[in-house]
Every structure is written in C-alpha cells, then in structure tokens.
Write a protein that holds these residues in place. Structure first.
Motif: not given
Length: 177
Positions: A132-133, A139-145, A172-177
């Motif tokens: 979820e980059p 926007d939130t404290q719950f970010f991944e990248y 290689i797979h892109l991240a889920g968004l």
C-alpha cells in the motif's frame, strides 16, 4: 440438500489467502493454493548487513505450505533504521538509486540475499515489494511506505534486478494499493 459446497468447489490454482499459515488446515480445506507471508527486512538484519536472522519466518509455516502444495508469495517491507538513516518505519532504503551491484545499494544487497536464500531452501520465487505505497504518511499514522511514487519505482526496479541476479526465476509483484 445436505451437500457440502466444498465438495463441488474445485480450486484452479488462482485462489490465495493472506497469512493463512495461522490456520493451514482451514486453508487446505478451502482450496487455498498460494499464501502471502510478510518478510520484514528489519527483522532479518536488525543491526547491520552482516546479520541474518530467519527465525521470524518459522520453518513450520514453510514446511506446512510445501506439504500442502501451497505456494508462498513473500511480501518484502520495512527496512531497518540503519539502512534508511531514519527512525521512520517505511523509509526509503539508502543507496536505492545506485547500481544493483554497488555495495552501498543496501536494498539490492538485502533482496539478493533474501531471494537467494528462500529460493534455494524453500523454492519461493514470488515477491511483492512493499504494501500500500499509496497510503501517505501525511494522511495517517498507519502507512507502509514513506517514499513518493518515484522512490517506489526505484525500489521496485532495484528489487527486480537484484532478485533476478539471485534467482532468474524470480517474479516481482507491485504492491497492493
């Protein structure tokens, strides 16, 4: 009447689940053919590039997947602080703009080691790069990248090249968004 729907369900190999290793028997009964496991860089190399601790991915998970013909897809994320120069979880690794074989490209060195180890020992060939980059730190404290779209592009590009240097079968797979 009384028919079990699972008796009619014939999985075709495209049905997967996130972290189903917690309930392998249920995953097998449901027809799960692949599962995602999170591989956090910060746990493999907490103090520096010479560390290599695989204990947070228990062999039991991988053995059960192998025994039940469930393919593992690794989600790679969270560089350790020493590799980012930041205390921010999800910070972009240092040296990601350098060539893959440059030892200062810390991300490339880690990806090569990770992919080589898990492809040789556990036959894992699929890797998702971060999660979820698109969720932004502002926007939130719950970010991944924490990087922007250009940083993510570089991170994926390096992962692709490094993974293929370690294992030509790597996907290689892109991240889920």
């Amino acid at each position: 009447q009384g028919e079990n729907l699972l008796d009619r369900f014939k999985p075709d190999g495209r049905f997967g689940a996130v972290e189903s290793y917690y309930r392998t028997a249920d995953a097998v009964e449901a027809g799960v053919r692949f599962q995602r496991i999170i591989f956090e860089w910060r746990w493999f190399q907490p103090n520096g590039p010479d560390d290599w601790d695989t204990s947070h991915i228990p062999d039991k998970w991988l053995e059960e997947a192998r025994q039940n013909d469930i393919e593992i897809i690794g989600l790679v994320k969270n560089a350790p602080n020493w590799a980012t120069g930041s205390n921010l979880l999800g910070a972009v690794p240092l040296g990601v703009t350098l060539p893959v074989y440059n030892p200062s490209n810390l991300w490339a060195a880690f990806i090569k080691k990770l992919v080589r180890y898990y492809s040789e020992k556990w036959d894992i060939h699929h890797w998702i790069i971060y999660n979820e980059p698109d969720i932004r730190p502002e926007d939130t404290q719950f970010f991944e990248y924490a990087g922007d779209v250009n940083d993510y592009y570089k991170t994926v590009k390096v992962a692709y090249k490094a993974a293929h240097a370690a294992n030509p079968r790597a996907v290689i797979h892109l991240a889920g968004l």
